[in-house]
Scaffold this motif. Structure first.
Motif, PDB file in Angstrom:
ATOM      1  N   TYR A 196       0.463  -0.995   0.085  1.00  0.00           N
ATOM      2  CA  TYR A 196       0.246  -0.315   0.431  1.00  0.00           C
ATOM      3  C   TYR A 196       0.858   0.956  -0.304  1.00  0.00           C
ATOM      4  O   TYR A 196       0.766   2.286  -0.301  1.00  0.00           O
ATOM      5  CB  TYR A 196      -1.139  -0.017   0.642  1.00  0.00           C
ATOM      6  CG  TYR A 196       0.034  -0.454   2.763  1.00  0.00           C
ATOM      7  CD1 TYR A 196       0.177   1.285   3.199  1.00  0.00           C
ATOM      8  CD2 TYR A 196      -0.490  -1.458   2.792  1.00  0.00           C
ATOM      9  CE1 TYR A 196       0.669   0.672   4.087  1.00  0.00           C
ATOM     10  CE2 TYR A 196       0.512  -1.995   4.854  1.00  0.00           C
ATOM     11  CZ  TYR A 196       0.785  -0.657   4.947  1.00  0.00           C
ATOM     12  OH  TYR A 196       1.539  -1.081   6.254  1.00  0.00           O
ATOM     13  N   SER A 197       1.969   1.024   0.581  1.00  0.00           N
ATOM     14  CA  SER A 197       2.624   2.422   0.633  1.00  0.00           C
ATOM     15  C   SER A 197       3.994   1.925  -0.264  1.00  0.00           C
ATOM     16  O   SER A 197       4.750   1.822   0.465  1.00  0.00           O
ATOM     17  CB  SER A 197       3.678   3.037   2.182  1.00  0.00           C
ATOM     18  OG  SER A 197       3.910   4.002   1.532  1.00  0.00           O
ATOM     19  N   GLY A 241       3.531   8.049  -4.451  1.00  0.00           N
ATOM     20  CA  GLY A 241       2.381   8.344  -3.166  1.00  0.00           C
ATOM     21  C   GLY A 241       1.595   6.129  -3.275  1.00  0.00           C
ATOM     22  O   GLY A 241       2.064   6.008  -3.462  1.00  0.00           O
ATOM     23  N   PRO A 242       0.411   6.718  -2.846  1.00  0.00           N
ATOM     24  CA  PRO A 242       0.294   5.441  -2.508  1.00  0.00           C
ATOM     25  C   PRO A 242      -0.471   5.078  -3.194  1.00  0.00           C
ATOM     26  O   PRO A 242      -0.684   5.416  -4.800  1.00  0.00           O
ATOM     27  CB  PRO A 242      -0.799   5.344  -1.498  1.00  0.00           C
ATOM     28  CG  PRO A 242      -1.558   6.813  -1.740  1.00  0.00           C
ATOM     29  CD  PRO A 242      -0.227   7.937  -1.934  1.00  0.00           C
ATOM     30  N   SER A 243      -0.451   3.334  -3.412  1.00  0.00           N
ATOM     31  CA  SER A 243      -0.453   2.725  -5.226  1.00  0.00           C
ATOM     32  C   SER A 243      -1.858   2.523  -5.127  1.00  0.00           C
ATOM     33  O   SER A 243      -2.492   2.982  -4.726  1.00  0.00           O
ATOM     34  CB  SER A 243       0.469   0.753  -4.715  1.00  0.00           C
ATOM     35  OG  SER A 243      -0.657   0.658  -3.702  1.00  0.00           O
ATOM     36  N   LEU A 244      -2.383   1.547  -6.160  1.00  0.00           N
ATOM     37  CA  LEU A 244      -4.077   1.652  -6.633  1.00  0.00           C
ATOM     38  C   LEU A 244      -4.392   0.971  -5.108  1.00  0.00           C
ATOM     39  O   LEU A 244      -5.913   1.415  -4.903  1.00  0.00           O
ATOM     40  CB  LEU A 244      -4.130   0.752  -7.610  1.00  0.00           C
ATOM     41  CG  LEU A 244      -3.773   1.847  -9.511  1.00  0.00           C
ATOM     42  CD1 LEU A 244      -3.904   1.407 -10.863  1.00  0.00           C
ATOM     43  CD2 LEU A 244      -4.333   3.254  -9.262  1.00  0.00           C
ATOM     44  N   SER A 275      -4.566   2.596  -2.068  1.00  0.00           N
ATOM     45  CA  SER A 275      -5.825   4.968  -2.850  1.00  0.00           C
ATOM     46  C   SER A 275      -7.097   3.701  -1.826  1.00  0.00           C
ATOM     47  O   SER A 275      -7.829   4.345  -0.917  1.00  0.00           O
ATOM     48  CB  SER A 275      -5.585   4.726  -3.682  1.00  0.00           C
ATOM     49  OG  SER A 275      -4.112   5.689  -4.081  1.00  0.00           O
ATOM     50  N   TRP A 276      -7.224   2.445  -2.906  1.00  0.00           N
ATOM     51  CA  TRP A 276      -8.700   2.565  -2.420  1.00  0.00           C
ATOM     52  C   TRP A 276      -8.516   1.805  -0.578  1.00  0.00           C
ATOM     53  O   TRP A 276      -9.348   1.311   0.376  1.00  0.00           O
ATOM     54  CB  TRP A 276      -8.766   0.736  -2.827  1.00  0.00           C
ATOM     55  CG  TRP A 276     -10.205  -0.071  -3.423  1.00  0.00           C
ATOM     56  CD1 TRP A 276     -10.564  -1.177  -1.912  1.00  0.00           C
ATOM     57  CD2 TRP A 276     -11.397   0.300  -3.601  1.00  0.00           C
ATOM     58  NE1 TRP A 276     -11.843  -1.021  -2.042  1.00  0.00           N
ATOM     59  CE2 TRP A 276     -12.315  -0.552  -3.593  1.00  0.00           C
ATOM     60  CE3 TRP A 276     -11.525   1.416  -4.480  1.00  0.00           C
ATOM     61  CZ2 TRP A 276     -13.486  -0.425  -3.945  1.00  0.00           C
ATOM     62  CZ3 TRP A 276     -12.775   0.677  -5.129  1.00  0.00           C
ATOM     63  CH2 TRP A 276     -14.214  -0.173  -4.778  1.00  0.00           C
ATOM     64  N   ILE A 284      -9.148   4.605   0.858  1.00  0.00           N
ATOM     65  CA  ILE A 284     -10.745   5.138   0.556  1.00  0.00           C
ATOM     66  C   ILE A 284     -12.033   4.681   1.045  1.00  0.00           C
ATOM     67  O   ILE A 284     -12.857   5.157   0.940  1.00  0.00           O
ATOM     68  CB  ILE A 284     -10.619   5.534  -0.382  1.00  0.00           C
ATOM     69  CG1 ILE A 284      -9.129   7.417  -0.328  1.00  0.00           C
ATOM     70  CG2 ILE A 284     -11.959   6.130  -0.975  1.00  0.00           C
ATOM     71  CD1 ILE A 284      -9.315   7.429  -2.890  1.00  0.00           C
TER      72      ILE A 284
END
Length: 390
Positions: free
Chosen positions: A160-161, A168-171, A174-175, A178
């Motif tokens: 995730y990082s 930035g964060p990976s896809l 991000s999911w 969020i």
């Protein structure tokens, strides 16, 4: 009179109504499998697919790829289903607990309107839209931005990082930030809100003068049924244990620490769950203490009077010459009265037992048990468990 069947910590609120319209919920907290499948599909499955696309699901240059992140699997595949399962268990058992106040005549007829008002107040708070919106805000502002990033996220390259400079964060990350993590934290915070409603309801009931019987055989004046809340909250306790077990497992596997380094954390977790579940029951301690004092005075005076009469009759020549102690009911009555006095004298001031606390403790630490394999071989662990059981 408001039917007790209307009492439920689960069947209400905006999310509940949304789940009903989506055919993921019914009026009996059922459809457990549907909701579990839905939330796993919303939280965990997208992470797996995105990590597979990005090449961070397994191996690679990352210290913690997705499939080796124990915390994320423990959170979404174990703790989350347990949170949903707890809804059914709590819905079924707490309704029966509340019903006991009427079935045992603990509420005087004149006070039943106050009891009904406490139920209605709890249900209004449960249905509050403002409360759930506030919880959602808290989740995004505090739960994700502060608590998770500061205290839970690993300080290594993860799925995730990524560790690329300026990246930035990976896809998947991000999911996760969020959608997945906020959904889980919202379900967890909503449980804390439900326990607050339950504690508030108990406090309101404790303000009613209950018809407590100090000689009741349950040892708590007839309130021992309240200890059944520990059974209802067992899935919730296990969910907390699974969540903490995942965090500890990642720390053990990826940072080199051992399980024994987290003794304090495990103790704090158990203490937290005991306070969360058993703490609200202390609101009845003042009434139980008052009933115990009143019972001690009344039964003490009765025992004194009966003992003096027994002494005068059988030890000081008060009995008629043709009356024999053998077969007389006097001695049995003295023993029965003594037992009643002892019940009052040993009456508990909290309506739960040591066994209930032990069961709640076991449910909390059970998910952490497998981590014992990191500090001892399986055969030694089995011998230890057999020694405890046998």
């Amino acid at each position: 009179m408001l039917p007790v069947k209307d009492f439920s910590l689960v069947l209400g609120g905006p999310l509940f109504q949304l789940m009903r319209r989506a055919r993921l919920e019914d009026d009996a907290a059922g459809l457990i499998r549907r909701r579990i499948a839905f939330f796993i599909a919303l939280t965990w499955v997208p992470l797996l697919l995105l990590c597979a696309i990005e090449g961070t699901a397994w191996g690679g240059r990352l210290a913690v790829p997705f499939l080796r992140d124990v915390t994320v699997h423990a959170r979404f595949l174990v703790a989350l289903p347990l949170l949903i399962l707890a809804e059914l268990v709590v819905h079924m058992r707490l309704r029966a607990v509340v019903e006991q106040f009427r079935e045992r005549d603990l509420i005087a007829p004149a006070d039943l309107p106050r009891f009904d008002a406490a139920i209605m107040s709890a249900m209004r708070l449960r249905n509050s839209t403002l409360a759930e919106v506030s919880m959602l805000v808290i989740v995004y502002v505090v739960g994700v931005s502060l608590v998770w990033r500061t205290f839970i996220a690993l300080d290594v390259a993860t799925w995730y990082s990524p560790d690329d400079a300026g990246a930035g964060p990976s896809l998947a990350g991000s999911w996760f930030a969020i959608v997945s993590l906020p959904v889980f934290q919202f379900l967890l915070v909503r449980w804390y809100f439900r326990i607050f409603i339950w504690a508030r309801f108990l406090w309101q009931v404790s303000r009613i003068r209950l018809q407590i019987v100090p000689t009741h055989s349950d040892g708590t004046g007839g309130l021992a049924f309240l200890g059944g809340i520990s059974h209802a909250m067992a899935p919730l306790a296990a969910a907390h244990g699974a969540l903490v077990a995942g965090v500890l497992a990642d720390a053990i596997f990826h940072t080199g620490v051992t399980l024994t380094d987290f003794t304090v954390e495990v103790f704090v977790l158990v203490a937290f769950m005991l306070c969360l579940v058993a703490g609200p029951l202390f609101v009845f301690s003042s009434q139980l203490a008052a009933a115990k004092r009143a019972g001690s005075r009344a039964y003490g005076a009765l025992a004194q009077s009966y003992a003096k009469a027994f002494d005068a009759k059988w030890l000081r020549g008060g009995a008629s010459p043709d009356e024999q102690l053998l077969g007389s009911g006097d001695i049995q009555s003295l023993a029965d009265l003594t037992n009643a006095v002892n019940v009052v004298r040993t009456m508990n001031l909290v309506p739960f037992t040591r066994q209930a606390l032990m069961q709640l403790t076991f449910a909390t630490i059970l998910p952490i048990g497998p981590l014992l394999l990191t500090i001892m071989p399986l055969d030694e662990l089995l011998k230890l468990l057999l020694g405890i059981v046998v």
